[in-house]
Design a protein around this motif. Sequence first.
Motif, PDB file in Angstrom:
ATOM      1  N   UNK A 152     -26.626  77.375  20.753  1.00 49.27           N
ATOM      2  CA  UNK A 152     -26.654  76.642  19.491  1.00 49.27           C
ATOM      3  C   UNK A 152     -27.511  75.414  19.755  1.00 49.27           C
ATOM      4  N   UNK A 153     -28.605  75.298  19.016  1.00 50.90           N
ATOM      5  CA  UNK A 153     -29.449  74.124  19.156  1.00 50.90           C
ATOM      6  C   UNK A 153     -28.987  73.098  18.135  1.00 50.90           C
ATOM      7  N   UNK A 154     -28.850  71.866  18.601  1.00 51.12           N
ATOM      8  CA  UNK A 154     -28.360  70.800  17.743  1.00 51.12           C
ATOM      9  C   UNK A 154     -29.188  69.550  17.970  1.00 51.12           C
ATOM     10  N   UNK A 155     -29.197  68.702  16.989  1.00 53.95           N
ATOM     11  CA  UNK A 155     -29.777  67.384  17.185  1.00 53.95           C
ATOM     12  C   UNK A 155     -28.807  66.656  18.105  1.00 53.95           C
ATOM     13  N   UNK A 160     -36.621  70.887  17.751  1.00 50.00           N
ATOM     14  CA  UNK A 160     -37.448  69.835  18.338  1.00 50.00           C
ATOM     15  C   UNK A 160     -36.629  68.885  19.206  1.00 50.00           C
ATOM     16  N   UNK A 161     -35.340  68.767  18.915  1.00 51.51           N
ATOM     17  CA  UNK A 161     -34.468  67.961  19.765  1.00 51.51           C
ATOM     18  C   UNK A 161     -34.448  68.545  21.172  1.00 51.51           C
ATOM     19  N   UNK A 183     -27.084  72.766  13.011  1.00 48.20           N
ATOM     20  CA  UNK A 183     -27.248  73.622  14.181  1.00 48.20           C
ATOM     21  C   UNK A 183     -28.100  74.824  13.829  1.00 48.20           C
ATOM     22  N   UNK A 184     -28.774  75.347  14.827  1.00 47.27           N
ATOM     23  CA  UNK A 184     -29.520  76.598  14.720  1.00 47.27           C
ATOM     24  C   UNK A 184     -28.945  77.520  15.769  1.00 47.27           C
ATOM     25  N   UNK A 217     -39.923  64.523  20.279  1.00 51.21           N
ATOM     26  CA  UNK A 217     -38.713  63.698  20.301  1.00 51.21           C
ATOM     27  C   UNK A 217     -38.447  63.072  18.927  1.00 51.21           C
ATOM     28  N   UNK A 218     -39.495  62.636  18.250  1.00 45.36           N
ATOM     29  CA  UNK A 218     -39.330  62.063  16.910  1.00 45.36           C
ATOM     30  C   UNK A 218     -38.816  63.135  15.950  1.00 45.36           C
TER      31      UNK A 218
END
Length: 166
Positions: free
Chosen positions: A9-12, A96-97, A2-3, A87-88
């Motif tokens: 919170x940004x997560x994959x 990027x997610x 997470x960021x 997306x990749x």
Amino acid sequence: MTIKTNQFHLQIAEKNVGSLSHLALLRWALVVIFLWFGGMKFTTYEANAIAPFITYSPIMSWLHTLFGIQGASYVIGVLELSTAAALILGAFKPIFSALGAAMSAATYLLTLTFFFSTPGVAEVTAGGFPAIGAMPGQFLLKDLVLLAASLSLLLASIQTSRSSAR
């Protein structure tokens, strides 16, 4: 992974809380679509096929004025390939997610506006809207599902501070 930002919170998406591994299917399906469609935008065939959508769109018609039919298709192709790249990368980096999912969602929100601007969407012989013609109406309708897939990834990639405090 997470960021933390101020309130998010940004997560994959696939590595979020709970069992969200099925979101990987959505991510990679969207990647294939954006790579394929993005690559096609560099052909004359595709440029001519999307020209009516762009011509009648109050949001996108300026692309033809500025770049011409093929140039507009190139611009869209670069954006679609950039979405695929985000997306990749999003399978490995949280920022990027969220970015790739947001770009994807924006794409499908935009294409769904073609329902209102492109002639021939409503099938007049079947009584008009909500009856839609195979082209372009039913062709555009698939974007509703693609928008839902994009939003699912986006929502799983971005969690508010409140939900992550649980």
